[in-house]
Design a protein around this motif. Structure first.
Motif, mmCIF file in Angstrom:
data_model
loop_
_atom_site.group_PDB
_atom_site.id
_atom_site.type_symbol
_atom_site.label_atom_id
_atom_site.label_comp_id
_atom_site.label_asym_id
_atom_site.label_seq_id
_atom_site.Cartn_x
_atom_site.Cartn_y
_atom_site.Cartn_z
ATOM 1 N N THR A 93 -1.337 47.782 2.679
ATOM 2 C CA THR A 93 -2.713 48.104 3.025
ATOM 3 C C THR A 93 -3.084 49.542 2.664
ATOM 4 O O THR A 93 -4.254 49.840 2.478
ATOM 5 C CB THR A 93 -2.925 47.857 4.526
ATOM 6 O OG1 THR A 93 -2.152 46.741 4.917
ATOM 7 C CG2 THR A 93 -4.354 47.577 4.843
ATOM 8 N N MET A 94 -2.069 50.425 2.567
ATOM 9 C CA MET A 94 -2.341 51.841 2.287
ATOM 10 C C MET A 94 -3.230 52.071 1.045
ATOM 11 O O MET A 94 -4.255 52.739 1.157
ATOM 12 C CB MET A 94 -1.031 52.600 2.080
ATOM 13 C CG MET A 94 -0.427 53.369 3.213
ATOM 14 S SD MET A 94 -1.357 54.445 4.233
ATOM 15 C CE MET A 94 -0.237 54.733 5.564
ATOM 16 N N TRP A 140 -5.198 50.102 -0.473
ATOM 17 C CA TRP A 140 -6.532 49.531 -0.218
ATOM 18 C C TRP A 140 -7.358 50.479 0.641
ATOM 19 O O TRP A 140 -8.545 50.689 0.404
ATOM 20 C CB TRP A 140 -6.375 48.180 0.486
ATOM 21 C CG TRP A 140 -7.624 47.661 1.103
ATOM 22 C CD1 TRP A 140 -8.648 47.049 0.462
ATOM 23 C CD2 TRP A 140 -7.977 47.728 2.481
ATOM 24 N NE1 TRP A 140 -9.622 46.727 1.363
ATOM 25 C CE2 TRP A 140 -9.238 47.132 2.614
ATOM 26 C CE3 TRP A 140 -7.359 48.227 3.621
ATOM 27 C CZ2 TRP A 140 -9.881 47.032 3.824
ATOM 28 C CZ3 TRP A 140 -7.992 48.126 4.833
ATOM 29 C CH2 TRP A 140 -9.246 47.534 4.932
ATOM 30 N N ALA A 141 -6.710 51.087 1.663
ATOM 31 C CA ALA A 141 -7.443 51.943 2.591
ATOM 32 C C ALA A 141 -8.022 53.159 1.882
ATOM 33 O O ALA A 141 -9.100 53.634 2.226
ATOM 34 C CB ALA A 141 -6.524 52.383 3.728
ATOM 35 N N ILE A 175 1.715 47.140 6.245
ATOM 36 C CA ILE A 175 0.971 48.395 6.302
ATOM 37 C C ILE A 175 1.083 49.141 4.977
ATOM 38 O O ILE A 175 0.124 49.738 4.506
ATOM 39 C CB ILE A 175 1.464 49.239 7.488
ATOM 40 C CG1 ILE A 175 1.047 48.565 8.793
ATOM 41 C CG2 ILE A 175 0.908 50.626 7.443
ATOM 42 C CD1 ILE A 175 1.768 49.062 9.993
ATOM 43 N N LEU A 176 2.269 49.067 4.348
ATOM 44 C CA LEU A 176 2.420 49.712 3.036
ATOM 45 C C LEU A 176 1.506 49.060 2.002
ATOM 46 O O LEU A 176 0.942 49.741 1.155
ATOM 47 C CB LEU A 176 3.870 49.622 2.573
ATOM 48 C CG LEU A 176 4.740 50.805 2.945
ATOM 49 C CD1 LEU A 176 6.113 50.643 2.371
ATOM 50 C CD2 LEU A 176 4.122 52.097 2.451
#
Lengths: 125, 314
Positions: free
Chosen positions: A84-85, A87-88, A81-82
């Motif tokens: 992906t942050m 990228w989000a 998730i870190l």
């Protein structure tokens, strides 16, 4: 470097101040209660609570390994998730290519979750 | 410098007043749901009850049981309460009332509030009590498991808003709250369920299930140390509701009333739902709870991320 210092330092100052404030909050509550409360310990009162029975054995026992398995899977997903942050945040500007790349990454992870599921790592028995 | 101290002290004041109000509200709501009166003797409708409770807890003897792990026993109340204070740095009460609008606000608040699990586990391990250890273990397993779907649903909001700043996310909702979009409504549902588990509330309160574990990880704590666990628990409820209001319900935005009123209405409305759930639903079993997190919520959240992201690009 100077620019970094100018824009980031006040932010970190605030975070450190709130950290110290939290410590001061708890410590002051402890000090006030230490000054006011009665102190009358006795052996029966100070034994760990076990529904009033005499204590049997040590409380720090060996634990089931399943807790450890869940912790391992958690670490994998948390790091994911870190990743992906960032990228989000820019995801709408990057468009379809970035979406497909991240979709591949997430599908690999989903395959890992499915593997753990089939292996019985998610089974709580 | 002066404003920083003032803002910090007002955050502390808000934490104290809010925790007291929530403890009174919990007792009143539970009483109304169970057709009782609740506290009535101290002040109008028992409104002074929390103050009486605080004085009582201040005057209680501090019992240190034999064989505690001294360091973790003493540090545990700090570890649960300090992150709660730190989280107030980025909560946006209105367009002006925010201590500091960090550009990584969402990441900061999520990481800081997830530190609480350390304190809970230290309390469970340090107490030298079998109930505490079981409660701490269960709580750690539960909190880290529900952290994953929670963060995955927050990720969808970040994708939609394109920023991590709390005020930026609220400004991105100027033309409609995020909850009105189908993929974000699903994300809200996942967030709210996971957040309920994060703060150990019914139906996910197996770490402190009274009928089997006495009081879970804080069985051995008394006096002011117990009060710190209590304050942290109720303030955590406020924090998760405030995050939900900010990320999904438009934050302080709303017609007629000033922003701070709208924000408090939304946050306390969500807290009321949490209390309503607590006094209505039964408790789930440990295995049901863990498999719900990993076999239902996480796959749905991952799928929502992929499908929702696809529709965001369209």
């Amino acid at each position: 470097m100077l620019l970094l210092r100018q824009c980031m330092l006040p932010d970190y100052l605030y975070i450190i101040f709130f950290f110290l404030l939290g410590i001061a909050f708890v410590a002051s509550a402890f000090v006030v209660s230490w000054a006011l409360r009665p102190k009358a310990p006795n052996p029966a009162k100070n034994s760990p609570y076990e529904c009033g029975e005499i204590i049997k054995g040590d409380s720090r026992i060996q634990f089931n390994v399943r807790y450890y398995l869940f912790a391992l899977i958690f670490v994998i997903f948390d790091v994911e998730i870190l990743f992906t942050m960032p990228w989000a945040i820019v995801f709408r500007q990057l468009g379809m290519v970035a979406y497909l790349e991240m979709a591949a990454f997430i599908l690999v992870l989903a395959a890992g979750l499915f593997y753990a599921w089939k292996k019985g790592a998610l089974q709580w028995q | 410098m002066m404003t920083m101290v003032l803002k910090g002290l007002s955050a502390l004041g808000f934490i104290a007043v809010s925790a007291m109000f929530l403890i009174w509200l919990e007792r009143k709501v539970s009483a109304w749901i169970q057709n009782r009166l609740g506290p009535m003797m101290t002040g109008f409708q028992g409104t002074l009850q929390p103050i009486a409770d605080t004085i009582k807890l201040l005057l209680k003897e501090d019992i240190v049981p034999k064989g505690v792990d001294f360091l973790s026993w003493w540090l545990a109340p700090f570890f649960v309460t300090v992150p709660v204070v730190m989280a107030f740095l980025v909560i946006p009460f209105s367009s002006k009332w925010i201590v500091l609008d960090l550009n990584v606000g969402v990441l900061y608040i999520c990481s800081v509030t997830s530190l609480c699990v350390l304190g809970i586990f230290m309390a469970g391990w340090g107490s030298n009590n079998k109930y505490s250890l079981l409660g701490g273990m269960r709580s750690a397993a539960q909190i880290i498991s529900y952290e994953v779907p929670l963060l995955l649903s927050v990720l969808l909001v970040v994708m939609q808003a394109g920023t991590l700043s709390m005020q930026g996310i609220i400004h991105a909702q100027a033309h409609g709250w995020f909850i009105l979009k189908p993929q974000l409504a699903l994300a809200f549902l996942i967030y709210f369920i996971s957040a309920t588990a994060e703060v150990n509330r019914v139906p996910f309160d197996i770490p402190e299930a009274e009928s089997e574990l006495v009081a879970g990880y804080h069985t051995e704590y008394s006096g002011m140390k117990f009060a710190m666990f209590f304050v942290a628990e109720y303030t955590n409820m406020f924090i998760i509701s405030a995050i939900a209001a900010t990320l999904f319900l438009g934050g302080w935005q709303g017609p007629w009333l000033p922003g701070v009123v709208w924000f408090l209405i939304k946050a306390y409305g969500l807290i009321f739902v949490l209390m309503w759930m607590r006094w209505t639903l039964p408790r789930v079993r440990m295995d049901q709870m863990m498999s719900f997190a990993w076999k239902v919520l996480t796959p749905i959240a991952l799928l929502n991320l992929l499908v929702g992201g696809w529709f965001m690009l369209k």
